[in-house]
Design a protein around this motif. Sequence first.
Motif, PDB file in Angstrom:
ATOM      1  N   SER A   1       0.825  -1.200   0.000  1.00 56.32           N
ATOM      2  CA  SER A   1       0.000   0.000   0.000  1.00 56.32           C
ATOM      3  C   SER A   1       0.867   1.262   0.000  1.00 56.32           C
TER       4      SER A   1
ATOM      5  N   TRP B   1      -5.987   4.737  -6.407  1.00 57.08           N
ATOM      6  CA  TRP B   1      -7.045   4.524  -5.429  1.00 57.08           C
ATOM      7  C   TRP B   1      -7.620   3.124  -5.511  1.00 57.08           C
ATOM      8  N   THR B   2      -7.590   2.515  -6.681  1.00 60.86           N
ATOM      9  CA  THR B   2      -8.039   1.132  -6.804  1.00 60.86           C
ATOM     10  C   THR B   2      -7.094   0.195  -6.057  1.00 60.86           C
TER      11      THR B   2
ATOM     12  N   MET C   1      -6.508  -2.364   1.202  1.00 63.13           N
ATOM     13  CA  MET C   1      -7.258  -2.099   2.422  1.00 63.13           C
ATOM     14  C   MET C   1      -8.305  -3.185   2.654  1.00 63.13           C
ATOM     15  N   LEU C   2      -9.030  -3.567   1.601  1.00 60.45           N
ATOM     16  CA  LEU C   2     -10.059  -4.597   1.742  1.00 60.45           C
ATOM     17  C   LEU C   2      -9.448  -5.965   2.046  1.00 60.45           C
TER      18      LEU C   2
ATOM     19  N   THR D   1      -7.400   0.768  -2.242  1.00 53.69           N
ATOM     20  CA  THR D   1      -8.651   0.191  -1.747  1.00 53.69           C
ATOM     21  C   THR D   1      -8.574  -1.329  -1.741  1.00 53.69           C
TER      22      THR D   1
END
Length: 108
Positions: free
Chosen positions: A31, A45-46, A52-53, A49
């Motif tokens: 990240s 941002w993809t 993060m998920l 994200t």
Amino acid sequence: MASEQAEHAQQHPIRIYLIIWGLLFVLSVFSYLVDYAGFEGLLKWTLITLFMLLKAGLIVAVFMHMIWERLAIICAVLIPPGVLLVLMALMALEANYTLFTRLRFFLQ
């Protein structure tokens, strides 16, 4: 009675937790590397994200013991937030449609 329950309690090996900590560390590094590499826009941002998920999924599955729970408990915990996310996506689509319709009408 309590000692009988303690004897039947399931204990997970520490190795599983150490592997998950390692995976969380690796995902966090990825990240930060996305930002360090200079990715911009939708790709940045993809990827952030996605990482993060993945981290949230690992935390919920292992540290909140969801991976060892029954299907009914999993459904009771995971389906309502999923439904809320779908409804939020529908509201966002409707909001965009309303915004673009107003802009088109008022800017003529």
